[in-house]
Design an enzyme around this catalytic site. Structure first.
Site, PDB file in Angstrom:
ATOM      1  N   GLU A  62     -15.239   3.737   4.892  1.00 55.76           N
ATOM      2  CA  GLU A  62     -14.783   2.006   4.224  1.00 55.76           C
ATOM      3  C   GLU A  62     -14.668   1.778   5.620  1.00 55.76           C
ATOM      4  OE1 GLU A  62     -10.367   0.226   3.434  1.00 55.76           O
ATOM      5  OE2 GLU A  62     -10.195   1.942   4.359  1.00 55.76           O
ATOM      6  N   GLU A 113      -3.753  -1.634  -1.759  1.00 57.19           N
ATOM      7  CA  GLU A 113      -3.345  -1.478  -0.228  1.00 57.19           C
ATOM      8  C   GLU A 113      -2.584  -2.545   0.519  1.00 57.19           C
ATOM      9  OE1 GLU A 113      -5.265   1.045   3.277  1.00 57.19           O
ATOM     10  OE2 GLU A 113      -6.120  -0.320   2.385  1.00 57.19           O
TER      11      GLU A 113
END
Length: 250
Positions: free
Chosen positions: A144, A242
């Site tokens: 990521e 998130e």
């Protein structure tokens, strides 16, 4: 088709001090799916029992982050941590298997002292190893790009295009991109173009509003458009929430 939303227990439901308690809180709020950054804050057995008791599905965990208190946040790109990365990957696998989790974000780490060239070499080696090792356990390896403007100033992997370059170079079917709308908006923008271009490489998606990393309501990103876009492009995977709640998680 409805989206499959996963509550991130490292950020949501922090009204409950323990990670174990957040599993039940997520279930009580109506979630079927959860993810968390660092399950290692509790014993494997305690969170295994908590997840099972709540009856939710664990979608994602991060690999072992190293010593966060002493400035580590991932080991994969650290030249002096090659063996520790491999050793701790086994710990991460143990947690993932105990939780029934099939995705793992392999964090690169911070770059306060090493050159980019040295870190890139070890990062590629470790990603090859992780993609292969995790494939044997039926766990998807993810990388990521994380923004270095607001969130983690010294993180090694910040560019979505560089992440894709690494994925293509390694060319392993078990290495995918974790596409976080929050980080990509801050670093690159062009959310529609990036999503459509890189959709074949995406293994997981996360969301939060910019700039405060709050709920997907008011802010820079038009999330009603994003949710429709995800349906239009045929994304059927999970979406990790998130974000840091501006109010009570419930």
């Amino acid at each position: 088709m409805s989206h499959k939303l996963a509550a991130n227990l490292s950020m949501m439901f922090k009204e409950h001090p323990s990670l174990s308690a957040r599993y039940k809180a997520a279930k009580d709020a109506g979630f079927k799916y959860v993810e968390c950054g660092f399950p290692y804050v509790e014993t494997l057995e305690s969170i295994k029992q908590a997840r099972a008791a709540a009856g939710v599905e664990q979608i994602l965990i991060n690999a072992w982050p190293g010593d966060i208190q002493n400035g580590e946040l991932g080991l994969a790109a650290l030249p002096n941590k090659r063996q520790e990365f491999k050793d701790k990957l086994e710990t991460s696998i143990d947690y993932a298997k105990a939780l029934g989790c099939k995705r793992m974000h392999v964090m690169a780490g911070l770059k306060p002292v090493f050159t980019d060239e040295a870190m890139e070499e070890v990062y590629l080696d470790n990603l090859r190893y992780a993609a292969d090792r995790l494939s044997k356990e039926n766990i998807m390896a993810l990388i990521e790009p994380i923004n270095n403007r607001l969130t983690i100033p010294k993180y090694f992997l910040t560019d979505i295009h560089k992440a894709i370059e690494y994925i293509k170079k390694i060319d392993h079917p078990n290495l995918k991109l974790q596409f976080d709308f929050f980080h990509i908006q801050i670093m690159d923008g062009n959310l529609t173009g990036n999503l459509k271009k890189y959709l074949p490489y995406i293994g997981h998606i996360q969301i939060a509003q910019v700039p405060d990393r709050g709920e997907p309501t008011d802010g820079e990103i038009d999330f009603p458009y994003v949710f429709k876009l995800l349906k239009d492009v045929g994304y059927t995977g999970y979406i990790g929430l998130e974000y840091i709640p501006r109010v009570q998680s419930e």
